[in-house]
Scaffold this motif. Structure first.
Motif, PDB file in Angstrom:
ATOM      1  N   PHE A 224      15.110 -20.806  88.159  1.00 24.10           N
ATOM      2  CA  PHE A 224      16.160 -20.967  87.163  1.00 24.10           C
ATOM      3  C   PHE A 224      17.303 -21.822  87.725  1.00 24.10           C
ATOM      4  O   PHE A 224      17.806 -22.750  87.069  1.00 24.10           O
ATOM      5  CB  PHE A 224      16.683 -19.595  86.730  1.00 24.10           C
ATOM      6  CG  PHE A 224      18.105 -19.602  86.261  1.00 24.10           C
ATOM      7  CD1 PHE A 224      18.431 -20.055  84.986  1.00 24.10           C
ATOM      8  CD2 PHE A 224      19.134 -19.166  87.092  1.00 24.10           C
ATOM      9  CE1 PHE A 224      19.766 -20.088  84.556  1.00 24.10           C
ATOM     10  CE2 PHE A 224      20.450 -19.192  86.677  1.00 24.10           C
ATOM     11  CZ  PHE A 224      20.764 -19.654  85.400  1.00 24.10           C
TER      12      PHE A 224
ATOM     13  N   ASP B 235      16.465 -25.587  87.986  1.00 21.51           N
ATOM     14  CA  ASP B 235      16.616 -26.294  86.710  1.00 21.51           C
ATOM     15  C   ASP B 235      18.078 -26.670  86.475  1.00 21.51           C
ATOM     16  O   ASP B 235      18.392 -27.776  86.015  1.00 21.51           O
ATOM     17  CB  ASP B 235      16.113 -25.421  85.555  1.00 21.51           C
ATOM     18  CG  ASP B 235      14.603 -25.273  85.544  1.00 21.51           C
ATOM     19  OD1 ASP B 235      13.918 -26.107  86.172  1.00 21.51           O
ATOM     20  OD2 ASP B 235      14.093 -24.300  84.937  1.00 21.51           O
ATOM     21  N   TYR B 236      18.969 -25.760  86.802  1.00 19.00           N
ATOM     22  CA  TYR B 236      20.406 -25.989  86.637  1.00 19.00           C
ATOM     23  C   TYR B 236      20.870 -27.134  87.545  1.00 19.00           C
ATOM     24  O   TYR B 236      21.589 -28.049  87.123  1.00 19.00           O
ATOM     25  CB  TYR B 236      21.153 -24.698  86.963  1.00 19.00           C
ATOM     26  CG  TYR B 236      22.659 -24.819  86.978  1.00 19.00           C
ATOM     27  CD1 TYR B 236      23.392 -24.838  85.788  1.00 19.00           C
ATOM     28  CD2 TYR B 236      23.351 -24.890  88.185  1.00 19.00           C
ATOM     29  CE1 TYR B 236      24.780 -24.946  85.810  1.00 19.00           C
ATOM     30  CE2 TYR B 236      24.738 -24.982  88.219  1.00 19.00           C
ATOM     31  CZ  TYR B 236      25.446 -25.013  87.018  1.00 19.00           C
ATOM     32  OH  TYR B 236      26.812 -25.110  87.043  1.00 19.00           O
TER      33      TYR B 236
ATOM     34  N   ARG C 203      25.859 -19.720  83.359  1.00 19.16           N
ATOM     35  CA  ARG C 203      24.552 -20.058  82.810  1.00 19.16           C
ATOM     36  C   ARG C 203      23.594 -18.863  82.961  1.00 19.16           C
ATOM     37  O   ARG C 203      22.804 -18.585  82.050  1.00 19.16           O
ATOM     38  CB  ARG C 203      23.986 -21.270  83.552  1.00 19.16           C
ATOM     39  CG  ARG C 203      22.553 -21.659  83.144  1.00 19.16           C
ATOM     40  CD  ARG C 203      22.481 -22.243  81.741  1.00 19.16           C
ATOM     41  NE  ARG C 203      23.207 -23.493  81.669  1.00 19.16           N
ATOM     42  CZ  ARG C 203      22.686 -24.675  81.966  1.00 19.16           C
ATOM     43  NH1 ARG C 203      21.426 -24.774  82.353  1.00 19.16           N
ATOM     44  NH2 ARG C 203      23.437 -25.756  81.861  1.00 19.16           N
ATOM     45  N   ALA C 204      23.659 -18.159  84.071  1.00 18.61           N
ATOM     46  CA  ALA C 204      22.777 -17.010  84.294  1.00 18.61           C
ATOM     47  C   ALA C 204      23.059 -15.906  83.277  1.00 18.61           C
ATOM     48  O   ALA C 204      22.136 -15.293  82.730  1.00 18.61           O
ATOM     49  CB  ALA C 204      22.965 -16.479  85.716  1.00 18.61           C
ATOM     50  N   ARG C 205      24.340 -15.641  83.020  1.00 15.76           N
ATOM     51  CA  ARG C 205      24.685 -14.596  82.046  1.00 15.76           C
ATOM     52  C   ARG C 205      24.150 -14.957  80.664  1.00 15.76           C
ATOM     53  O   ARG C 205      23.681 -14.081  79.930  1.00 15.76           O
ATOM     54  CB  ARG C 205      26.192 -14.411  82.012  1.00 15.76           C
ATOM     55  CG  ARG C 205      26.743 -13.677  83.243  1.00 15.76           C
ATOM     56  CD  ARG C 205      28.261 -13.751  83.300  1.00 15.76           C
ATOM     57  NE  ARG C 205      28.804 -12.970  84.403  1.00 15.76           N
ATOM     58  CZ  ARG C 205      30.050 -13.082  84.859  1.00 15.76           C
ATOM     59  NH1 ARG C 205      30.883 -13.986  84.294  1.00 15.76           N
ATOM     60  NH2 ARG C 205      30.472 -12.333  85.861  1.00 15.76           N
ATOM     61  N   ALA C 206      24.189 -16.236  80.335  1.00 18.31           N
ATOM     62  CA  ALA C 206      23.682 -16.667  79.037  1.00 18.31           C
ATOM     63  C   ALA C 206      22.171 -16.491  78.944  1.00 18.31           C
ATOM     64  O   ALA C 206      21.611 -16.379  77.841  1.00 18.31           O
ATOM     65  CB  ALA C 206      24.049 -18.128  78.799  1.00 18.31           C
ATOM     66  N   ARG C 207      21.496 -16.443  80.092  1.00 20.27           N
ATOM     67  CA  ARG C 207      20.040 -16.268  80.109  1.00 20.27           C
ATOM     68  C   ARG C 207      19.659 -14.825  80.438  1.00 20.27           C
ATOM     69  O   ARG C 207      18.508 -14.551  80.775  1.00 20.27           O
ATOM     70  CB  ARG C 207      19.422 -17.203  81.154  1.00 20.27           C
ATOM     71  CG  ARG C 207      19.687 -18.679  80.895  1.00 20.27           C
ATOM     72  CD  ARG C 207      18.911 -19.207  79.692  1.00 20.27           C
ATOM     73  NE  ARG C 207      19.265 -20.597  79.412  1.00 20.27           N
ATOM     74  CZ  ARG C 207      18.711 -21.644  80.006  1.00 20.27           C
ATOM     75  NH1 ARG C 207      17.795 -21.467  80.934  1.00 20.27           N
ATOM     76  NH2 ARG C 207      19.087 -22.874  79.675  1.00 20.27           N
ATOM     77  N   ASN C 208      20.619 -13.931  80.373  1.00 23.35           N
ATOM     78  CA  ASN C 208      20.376 -12.501  80.625  1.00 23.35           C
ATOM     79  C   ASN C 208      19.927 -12.207  82.058  1.00 23.35           C
ATOM     80  O   ASN C 208      19.189 -11.253  82.304  1.00 23.35           O
ATOM     81  CB  ASN C 208      19.336 -11.948  79.641  1.00 23.35           C
ATOM     82  CG  ASN C 208      19.843 -11.960  78.215  1.00 23.35           C
ATOM     83  OD1 ASN C 208      21.018 -11.638  77.947  1.00 23.35           O
ATOM     84  ND2 ASN C 208      18.994 -12.346  77.286  1.00 23.35           N
ATOM     85  N   LEU C 209      20.389 -13.019  83.007  1.00 23.42           N
ATOM     86  CA  LEU C 209      20.156 -12.713  84.418  1.00 23.42           C
ATOM     87  C   LEU C 209      21.392 -12.007  84.955  1.00 23.42           C
ATOM     88  O   LEU C 209      22.525 -12.378  84.651  1.00 23.42           O
ATOM     89  CB  LEU C 209      19.908 -13.994  85.214  1.00 23.42           C
ATOM     90  CG  LEU C 209      18.584 -14.726  84.932  1.00 23.42           C
ATOM     91  CD1 LEU C 209      18.553 -16.045  85.683  1.00 23.42           C
ATOM     92  CD2 LEU C 209      17.397 -13.876  85.334  1.00 23.42           C
TER      93      LEU C 209
END
Length: 587
Positions: free
Chosen positions: A110, A113-114, A155-161
């Motif tokens: 993940f 990709d970022y 970005r991680a929070r937006a992807r539920n990480l």
């Protein structure tokens, strides 16, 4: 969800092992090949296709297809099961705590990709300016961590990480006082780090300017252990079957530049020395030779070899070299010095020769104590008697030549733990190829104990090989009687030797009192003649040794140099014949 048995049923063990070992028929239902777990020249490794097992009659390794993959790929059982399940097309449930490392790989993917998404701009311009092509940048998946404290975190929070997942992957840093978490990598070109299987285990980041720290790596995690990973090995391993040589450099850019210029066997250690764990992994991958290429001077290269793990030296042929221009490999290549780098890769300091020379320079070979220390220093590298360990065999050969000892005697000493603990002067004398010279030295000492005044007949230039003889000759200056010499060494190790030689020189046990005086006169006369004869013998031995040395030099000298060396050999041979004639005339 499938099971271990489902995976086994869908795979042919010969197909799996055949990816690592070249197999040939060995009877009904059996195949054979060279064992991947130890070096061998004749195949002792067999696969029973019907039973689904392998076994090596050499190193005794054996097991099923899972055990093979675990061992050859250096994996846990869970990772081996998952890898084979993917090959078989079977989905298996994560067990044995494997989920946490699997999570790390997924979280790293993940993050990659970022980072890749943010590469266009100053970071891409920087890489182009360094000389990298778009194809190389894509092949090594280079990216950029933008400035800012929480871009990756948001970005991680937006992807539920969760924050915990990113912390476990080493992508976030936590302030111990406030508890605040923020991105570890900021404003850095990002180098994804994959293990030898291609799994994304971590990252390295480099600043675009001169800020400190210049490089920042993922900290140790469940998946990332610096002492077990080599950057670029996932790519370099594909070409190992062509020669089994790896080029080990210091930096990410060095690896990438070398690959871009066709040197696809380049890898980098991640800020650590090569470890025993690295050695185990590389040996299983078929590596035989290592070239350590660092941007250092010769003193630095010597320090590198000196600090090299003995396990690395025992398993591989190792050389250390540097780019002649003094630049690091990447700068040299991008500056157009391709030929200089090629020449550097074929030169350098050989680890085996270096260790011998370093030990000799440190301790010397002029004394028995020096030889003892040299052998002790070289023992860890010489003691592997496996005939396939070419480095150990080469070091033993060089040591025998430099120290003047017999190969069979060296092997006997290495194999005897008791002798290793107490390497006495007697042991060293017995190992020496120059035993004839040392016997003459002891014979000379025996005659001097008969009449110490005969010491005046020596010219003082003899290079004594026997340390005890050297000590006694120094102490005997001015002595009038044997007792004077014995008194100096009272209670010392040399005392017993002197007593023995004194008794051998005057064996009067069968001599009557009446004839004792006549016997003494004859013994003294013989001693005087013997001193002359022995000294001539020592001179001849010394000249013969010099002739042998010059003959060895002729083999590697230029045509002009050979002429001069041959003249020296002729002169020495004439001198030897003259000494022989003088000896015969006086006999």
């Amino acid at each position: 969800m499938g099971t271990k048995e489902d995976v086994r049923a869908r795979l042919n063990i010969a197909d799996v092992i055949g990816e690592h070992v070249r197999l040939s028929p060995a009877g009904k239902g059996r195949l054979k090949g060279l064992c991947p777990f130890h070096k061998e020249k004749s195949p002792s490794f067999q696969v029973d296709v019907e039973q689904g097992y392998f076994y090596c009659f050499g190193c005794k390794a054996g097991g099923d297809v899972f055990a093979f993959v675990q061992r050859v790929e250096n994996l846990s059982f869970g990772d081996a099961l998952r890898q084979l399940a993917e090959k078989a097309g079977v989905q298996v449930e994560a067990k044995y705590g494997e989920r946490s490392s699997r999570d790390v790989y997924d979280v790293n993917a993940f993050a990659l990709d970022y980072f890749r998404e943010h590469l266009p701009g100053p970071a891409l311009d920087y890489l182009h300016a360094r000389g990298l092509t778009d194809e190389t940048i894509a092949a090594f998946e280079l990216g950029y961590a933008p400035e800012g404290w929480d871009g990756l975190l948001r970005r991680a929070r937006a992807r539920n990480l969760s924050e915990r997942q990113l912390l476990e992957a080493g992508l976030l840093t936590e302030n111990p006082e406030s508890g605040r978490v923020y991105d570890r990598f900021r404003g850095r070109v990002m180098f994804p780090i994959r293990d030898h299987l291609g799994r994304l285990v971590g990252f390295g980041g480099r600043v675009l300017d001169d800020a400190k720290p210049k490089y920042l790596n993922t900290p140790e995690t469940e998946a990332f252990r610096k002492g077990e990973v080599l950057y670029g090995l996932d790519k370099a391993r594909t070409g190992l079957k062509l020669g089994g040589e790896l080029i080990v450099v210091e930096g990410y850019m060095d690896v990438i530049a070398l690959h871009q210029h066709g040197f696809t066997g380049a890898v980098a250690s991640l800020g650590t020395a090569l470890t025993a764990e690295h050695a185990t992994l590389l040996e299983r991958l078929g590596v035989e030779r290592l070239v350590l290429m660092f941007d250092r001077d010769e003193a630095g290269l010597k320090a590198t070899l000196s600090g090299l793990d003995q396990v690395i030296g025992a398993k591989f042929r190792v050389r250390a070299t540097g780019v002649p221009s003094g630049k690091d490999p990447a700068d040299a290549l991008f500056a157009g010095d391709l030929q200089g780098l090629r020449e550097a890769l074929h030169s350098g300091l050989d680890e085996v020769h270096y260790r011998v020379q370093a030990a000799v320079e440190a301790h010397g070979l002029d004394t028995t104590e020096g030889k003892r220390r040299v052998l002790t220093a070289l023992l860890p590298r010489m003691q592997n008697l496996d005939p396939l360990d070419e480095g150990a065999e080469q070091m033993r050969t060089i040591a025998c030549h430099r120290l003047g000892i017999k190969p069979e005697a060296l092997l006997e000493w290495i194999g005897s733990k008791a002798r290793r603990r107490t390497l006495t002067d007697t042991h060293l004398a017995g190992m020496s190829t120059h035993r004839g010279e040392e016997d003459r030295e002891l014979a000379l000492l025996r005659q001097l104990l008969v009449d110490p005044s005969l010491l005046a007949k020596l010219d003082g230039t003899t290079p004594w090989r026997n340390e005890s003889v050297r000590k006694v000759m120094l102490a005997a200056q001015g002595a009038q009687r044997p007792d004077d010499i014995l008194e100096v060494f009272r209670g010392q190790p040399e005392e017993q030797l002197l007593i023995r030689l004194m008794f051998e020189g005057r064996d009067t046990g069968a001599i009557s009192r009446d004839t004792n005086q006549l016997y003494e006169q004859k013994v003294n006369a013989y001693a005087a003649a013997a001193v002359d004869d022995i000294q001539v013998g020592l001179s001849i031995d010394s000249m013969r040794a010099e002739v042998d040395l010059l003959k060895r030099q002729v083999a590697t000298a230029s045509a002009a140099e050979q002429l001069g060396l041959l003249k020296q050999i002729q002169e020495l041979q004439r001198a030897i014949e003259a000494e022989k004639r003088a000896r015969r005339a006086s006999a």
